[in-house]
Design an enzyme around this catalytic site. Structure first.
Site, PDB file in Angstrom:
ATOM      1  N   ASP A 302       0.877  -1.167   0.000  1.00 25.27           N
ATOM      2  CA  ASP A 302       0.000   0.000   0.000  1.00 25.27           C
ATOM      3  C   ASP A 302       0.918   1.222   0.000  1.00 25.27           C
ATOM      4  O   ASP A 302       2.116   1.131   0.293  1.00 25.27           O
ATOM      5  CB  ASP A 302      -0.940  -0.001   1.215  1.00 25.27           C
ATOM      6  CG  ASP A 302      -2.118   0.948   1.000  1.00 25.27           C
ATOM      7  OD1 ASP A 302      -2.080   1.759   0.046  1.00 25.27           O
ATOM      8  OD2 ASP A 302      -3.088   0.896   1.791  1.00 25.27           O
TER       9      ASP A 302
HETATM   10  C1  BGC Z   1      -4.906   3.436   0.182  1.00 22.07           C
HETATM   11  C2  BGC Z   1      -5.029   2.448  -0.957  1.00 22.07           C
HETATM   12  C3  BGC Z   1      -4.914   3.168  -2.266  1.00 22.07           C
HETATM   13  C4  BGC Z   1      -3.586   3.914  -2.295  1.00 22.07           C
HETATM   14  C5  BGC Z   1      -3.375   4.690  -3.576  1.00 22.07           C
HETATM   15  C6  BGC Z   1      -3.672   4.300   0.057  1.00 22.07           C
HETATM   16  O1  BGC Z   1      -3.702   5.336   0.970  1.00 22.07           O
HETATM   17  O2  BGC Z   1      -4.903   2.755   1.408  1.00 22.07           O
HETATM   18  O3  BGC Z   1      -6.263   1.792  -0.880  1.00 22.07           O
HETATM   19  O4  BGC Z   1      -5.007   2.275  -3.337  1.00 22.07           O
HETATM   20  O5  BGC Z   1      -3.563   4.837  -1.217  1.00 22.07           O
HETATM   21  O6  BGC Z   1      -4.240   5.765  -3.665  1.00 22.07           O
END
Ligand code: BGC
Length: 799
Positions: A302
């Site tokens: 993530d």
């Molecule tokens: C989130 C993810 C997301 C990523 C990119 C993160 O903060 O937890 O779900 O895909 O950001 O935006």
């Protein structure tokens, strides 16, 4: 032509070094030297020339030689993304503005750059670009919680198919969705992105979504793997959880999705599990995911997750996102110093390349930037109506005939919420409000009241504190819409409205999103005093005149309902239904669609009735570092049914405008279990209108070495639309693994001997027919590897 332009744009970008501290909704990320790492431009003509002497990526058979030809520098850059636009530097990929991730390209070896974009309720990219008249709106589909409430994987697959087309046509290779964390606690701010408190529903819905998405030739990313069930301190909190609860509850949905849909990618989560960051856990990413489940895609972190790139590589977290030069430098140094075996990098690169060769970018797909938004809006509207849950309809005030005049109460009739905020938001062209939807369906609305609401809202929105602005994370993340207080109603106003209309409809709205959990306070989980007042007074006035009152809930997760539900006649849970919200609400209100949605999450009587109420979001309370899952396997309805805690609306619950009988439960193989169990039940529409019913198959397993929840959902299916008196036989098949429980002592799924009950019904508490079968002797159904054991002692809820 388009492709050429795209390549040129990518190449012209400058590498920018940035050192910044990013504040995301109260959370701090330190991004040291995040740097775009775009490679030097090489034209296709040049790459073709190189092809004769250097290995070149053409298909799976070329992967090994391409990896051999990569320099250490290239390898360490390839496993790290190229940085994130908007977070302090020049976007490294202006070709898809609003994409959040990109990979490093190595043109000399035929490796293109890929583009990744969010998210669960629709593709999230920026809708407009400087100097262009073309727009890039994406469809805002209903939120995952709403999709799960359809209990219909076919509907979810159709959404995936439509959404995947937008992904592909807007030039994105991989979607960062679906998200399928378990709704452990109703306060999780991101529950709207997730499907259910039950892993079977979550897994089946995610699999359907992935299958729909990937039918377009783009990739899906299931996230957030795993046990990321809160936003509070999500980047550091240590989830302490038993192996059994992991295998049966928190990993189960992922296991189903991996096995039934083969997602191209898995996103590891931010949190730790039993002391180790998930992105650095070989137990999770190698042992469970690949060895136990046979996963063969790649894993990405993530965004800004974890704290040790070398450990991430070792764990087989193949790609670090969004990526920084500091991270690739660390990896390179680790290989040079011997801390990291280069073979580990090669393995991870192979995992990625095996997927990369399937991407539109690799296949040189000429994206049109013109997905069929009109067709997708139709799909979104249909699914939104299919996911609405009728919670109450005493004496059938709904559906409402078109000759009845309606007064709408509540700000949300105008400011209808399409979906939650953060990375799960969607930059859609519009949201049809509930008021507009009802108007366009032909209803006459009380214009005086509507006008009052309109001017109240316009007035507040013109004030600085309530102005709608771009999201604090940047305009790519949608809009920040500060909540405005519910408009207070005067007694005269209500009295006039009740005289002037045939029925009152009160709309209650809530929004939440990434970065923060919800709270048990008035205006959030609880109704505000003004909302309570509105419900009490409007109901009293309408009832005085023999008229009915309905409530529409435009929310992303459960709120308190027990204190007010008896005052009103009908409650329609519309969820956050996406951009077609108002139209879909009108479809159900008018009876054009007979509601068939069922809750995939429990609505408790009071928050304290939630099994995790005491442990969420962890300790110490002011700044949790650890969250202990004391409730163990007793999540959601497993808790309510086992410990006799009566919910306000139980898991699986949902009414219809017609009635159904569920009967003739039949189980195969007589009374003894061999390898599979065939279950069938007959559904008959005994009411007056056509409609669909969901049949839920629960199993009560005997306590043995392991204790078992009172009931567990093991299968479900939805009928086609049945006319009055029409019947349909639904058939299910359960195998030993479906019925098994996880034994930590043996690291195995076991089926214990004893008498099992199969229960079919219309909810977890509305069981219509039961049959029993026996298992003669204990069986080891599947051995797995030992993994993820807790490192600390903690109390676990038992019967
Ligand atoms: C989130 C993810 C997301 C990523 C990119 C993160 O903060 O937890 O779900 O895909 O950001 O935006």
């Amino acid at each position: 032509m388009l492709k050429k332009l795209k390549k040129k744009k990518r190449a012209n970008l400058l590498a920018v070094t940035l050192t910044s501290t990013l504040l995301l909704s109260g959370l701090t990320f330190d991004i040291a030297s995040a740097q775009s790492q775009n490679p030097t431009t090489v034209t296709h003509a040049q790459t073709s020339a190189v092809q004769t002497s250097t290995p070149f990526l053409t298909d799976a058979s070329s992967i090994d030689s391409v990896i051999q030809a990569m320099t250490l520098e290239e390898k360490s850059k390839f496993v790290v993304g190229v940085g994130m636009p908007g977070f302090g530097g020049t976007p490294p990929f202006s070709d898809v503005v609003g994409a959040v991730g990109g990979t490093y390209g190595i043109p000399r070896l035929g490796i293109p750059e890929l583009r990744f974009a969010d998210g669960p309720a629709g593709l999230r990219i920026r809708a407009t670009r400087t100097g262009e008249t073309q727009t890039y709106y994406a469809t805002a589909f209903p939120i995952a919680t709403s999709l799960a409430s359809t209990w219909d994987p076919a509907t979810v697959e159709a959404i995936g198919k439509a959404q995947g087309n937008e992904v592909k046509e807007y030039g994105v290779d991989m979607l960062l969705a679906p998200a399928l964390n378990i709704q452990r606690n109703p306060l999780n701010g991101r529950n709207f992105e997730y499907y259910s408190e039950d892993p079977l529903i979550a897994g089946k819905m995610a699999a359907a979504m992935v299958n729909g998405l990937q039918s377009n030739g783009i990739g899906a990313t299931i996230k957030h793997f795993a046990a990321n069930n809160q936003e509070t301190n999500r980047m550091s909190v240590d989830t302490v959880v038993s192996e059994r609860a992991l295998r049966e509850i928190y990993l189960k949905g992922f296991e189903i999705a991996v096995k039934e849909s083969h997602p191209w990618s898995v996103m590891s989560s931010y949190n730790k599990i039993n002391g180790t960051y998930t992105s650095q856990s070989a137990d999770l990413l190698t042992t469970v995911l690949r060895k136990d489940w046979g996963y063969n895609g790649f894993v990405m972190t993530d965004w800004f997750g974890g704290n040790d790139p070398v450990e991430q590589m070792k764990a087989q977290n193949d790609m670090i996102m969004p990526g920084s030069t500091a991270q690739s430098d660390l990896i390179k140094t680790a290989v040079s110093s011997g801390r990291l075996d280069e073979k580990v990098l090669d393995r991870n690169i192979k995992n990625i390349l095996q997927i990369l060769i399937q991407t539109p970018e690799f296949k040189k797909y000429q994206n049109t930037n013109k997905p069929d938004l009109a067709a997708h809006a139709v799909t979104a509207r249909k699914a939104a109506a299919e996911g609405m849950v009728l919670l109450k309809n005493d004496k059938m005030p709904l559906p409402i005939s078109k000759d009845q005049k309606i007064t709408l109460f509540g700000n949300t009739q105008i400011e209808t919420v399409k979906g939650g905020t953060g990375s799960g938001d969607v930059n859609a062209a519009y949201t049809v409000s509930i008021a507009d939807g009802l108007k366009s369906a032909g209803y006459q609305l009380n214009q005086t009241e509507f006008g009052d609401y309109k001017s109240y809202i316009d007035n507040l929105r013109s004030q600085d504190q309530y102005k709608i602005k771009p999201s604090p994370w940047g305009e790519d993340f949608g809009k920040s819409i500060p909540a405005i207080p519910e408009k207070p109603l005067t007694d005269t106003e209500i009295s006039n409205a009740s005289t002037d209309s045939d029925i009152g409809i009160i709309v209650i709205g809530r929004n939440s999103g990434e970065g923060a959990d919800r709270k048990v306070v008035k205006g959030d989980y609880l109704l505000s005093d003004t909302e309570q007042d509105m419900i009490s007074k409007v109901s009293a006035e309408y009832h005085k005149q023999g008229k009915k009152v309905a409530v529409i809930l435009n929310i992303g997760g459960p709120i308190e309902v027990a204190s007010w539900r008896d005052k009103v006649d009908s409650i329609l849970l519309a969820w956050q239904p996406g951009q077609e919200a108002g139209y879909a609400v009108a479809d159900v209100i008018s009876g054009k669609v007979n509601p068939s949605g069922k809750l995939a999450t429990t609505f408790p009587v009071k928050y304290e009735d939630v099994a995790s109420a005491n442990s969420f979001p962890g300790t110490p309370a002011n700044n949790p570092t650890q969250v202990v899952y004391n409730e163990d396997i007793y999540v959601g309805y497993r808790y309510n049914t086992t410990f006799n805690v009566k919910p306000a609306y139980e898991f699986g619950y949902g009414l219809s405008y017609t009635d159904f009988d569920i009967s003739h439960l039949n189980i195969s193989e007589g009374k003894k279990f061999k390898d599979t169990l065939k279950v069938s039940a007959m559904v008959e529409n005994t009411g007056k209108l056509p409609g669909k019913e969901v049949v839920q198959v629960y199993v009560s397993a005997p306590d043995g070495k392991l204790e078992k929840p009172a009931v567990e959902l093991k299968a479900f299916d939805k009928t086609k639309e049945l006319k009055p008196n029409q019947r349909q036989l639904l058939q299910f098949e359960l195998n030993a693994k479906d019925l098994a429980s996880f034994d930590e002592k043996q690291n195995a799924w076991i089926l214990e001997k004893g008498t099992y009950s199969v229960k079919v019904g219309a909810s977890s508490e509305d069981i219509r027919d039961t049959a029993t079968f026996t298992v003669d002797q204990d069986m080891i159904v599947e051995k797995v590897n030992e993994a993820l054991a807790p490192k600390v002692e903690f109390e676990r809820l038992t019967k």
